[in-house]
Design an enzyme around this catalytic site. Structure first.
Site, PDB file in Angstrom:
ATOM      1  CB  SER A 125       4.589  10.418   0.515  1.00  0.00           C
ATOM      2  OG  SER A 125       5.392   9.425   1.087  1.00  0.00           O
ATOM      3  CG  ASP A 185       1.333   3.357  -0.165  1.00  0.00           C
ATOM      4  OD1 ASP A 185       2.485   3.162   0.254  1.00  0.00           O
ATOM      5  OD2 ASP A 185       0.772   4.466  -0.098  1.00  0.00           O
ATOM      6  CG  HIS A 236       3.907   5.604  -1.786  1.00  0.00           C
ATOM      7  ND1 HIS A 236       3.172   6.031  -0.710  1.00  0.00           N
ATOM      8  CD2 HIS A 236       4.928   6.490  -1.920  1.00  0.00           C
ATOM      9  CE1 HIS A 236       3.722   7.120  -0.211  1.00  0.00           C
ATOM     10  NE2 HIS A 236       4.787   7.426  -0.933  1.00  0.00           N
TER      11      HIS A 236
END
Length: 314
Positions: free
Chosen positions: A158, A254, A284
């Site tokens: 991320s 995501d 995610h």
């Protein structure tokens, strides 16, 4: 394909706790929620033999905290300098401790997890500066950690994936050679505006939301004009040529899916060796977050694939 049933069950547990979404929390509340989650975490016994040590390193004129994870196997191993996710705001060494332990053992690598400065107390580019300085320190001192300086890889998930991409770009631009790879788990590579299709399709209901990402961005940047800087949004980099090989993971549900795929495509077009994996039915955070990673077979399989990718490059 539909959202995986186990992922949905994990999301349902989160809903049952009736906590406000991240965009309605303060940074302190968001960090406290993650700390509470980690306090409930049951350690995975299969990784109990990984040696773990906290230390500080002197880099770029400041002290930076790191956590070093080393497998029991002796000898000189590749080193992964890891940058945790959490939107540059809410992640810590603790939130990604389980994943770093697992990566160290499964891939047979030394993992150096970097405790970079967080926003909003330390906005862009403070955290990035810590990550770059820590990586350069590791490349110069890998032997002290039981690692091989010729096999240093950057990685992250991320927002940590963003930091890894940019560190690789900055090292290339500085003429630093020897970086051996990038592990990019659903990285943030572009600003939220204009939104991609995945930002709109997955805006709500799958964990990380569009509103949540806006909250993270607003805390990270000093001013929205910084979104035009490739160090913030690496898809804006003029060229991606000359980067080390990359393992890129994106997830179907995501908001960051499309930008991660776009970054992988641009690297491949620039001649970078790219292994791209699209995780169907996943959201995610599935591959590295402690609230999902230990419970999903797909996450363990992704860890195995990352480990195999590292080993092939030896």
């Amino acid at each position: 394909m539909p959202l995986d049933a186990k992922v949905q069950a994990i999301l349902n547990v989160g809903k049952s706790l009736a906590r406000p979404p991240v965009e309605l929390q303060t940074p302190e509340e968001a960090r406290a929620e993650r700390a509470e989650m980690m306090a409930r975490f049951v350690p995975m016994p299969e990784y109990a033999d990984v040696r773990v040590a906290d230390r500080t390193i002197g880099a770029a004129g400041r002290e930076i905290g790191v956590r070093v994870f080393a497998p029991e196997s002796g000898g000189s191993a590749p080193v992964v300098v890891f940058f945790h996710g959490g939107g540059w705001v809410a992640g810590t060494l603790e939130t990604h401790d389980p994943y770093c332990r697992a990566l160290a053992k499964e891939a047979g690598v030394v993992v150096v997890s970097v405790d970079f400065r967080l926003a909003p107390e330390h906005k862009f580019p403070a955290g990035l500066e810590d990550c770059l300085a820590a990586t350069e320190w590791v490349m110069a001192h890998a032997g002290e950690l039981g690692g091989d300086a010729s096999r240093v890889i950057v990685g992250g998930d991320s927002a940590g994936g963003t930091l890894a991409t940019v560190v690789a770009l900055l090292l290339r631009d500085k003429g630093v050679t020897g970086l051996a790879g990038q592990i990019l788990l659903y990285p943030t590579t572009a600003y939220y505006d204009p939104p991609t299709a995945s930002y709109l399709e997955n805006a709500e209901g799958y964990g990380l939301t569009r509103k949540g990402m806006i909250w993270f961005w607003d805390h990270y940047l000093n001013d929205k004009r910084e979104a035009a800087d490739f160090r913030v949004a690496p898809l804006l980099a003029t060229s991606l040529a000359g980067l080390p090989r990359a393992f890129v993971v994106t997830a179907e549900y995501d908001v960051l899916r499309d930008e991660g795929q776009a970054y992988a495509k641009r690297m491949a077009e620039a001649g970078v060796e790219v292994t791209e994996v699209f995780a169907e039915g996943m959201n995610h955070g599935f591959a590295a977050s402690a609230n999902e990673f230990p419970f999903l077979p797909q996450a363990k399989e992704m860890l195995r694939r990352v480990a195999e990718w590292v080993k092939v490059g030896r």
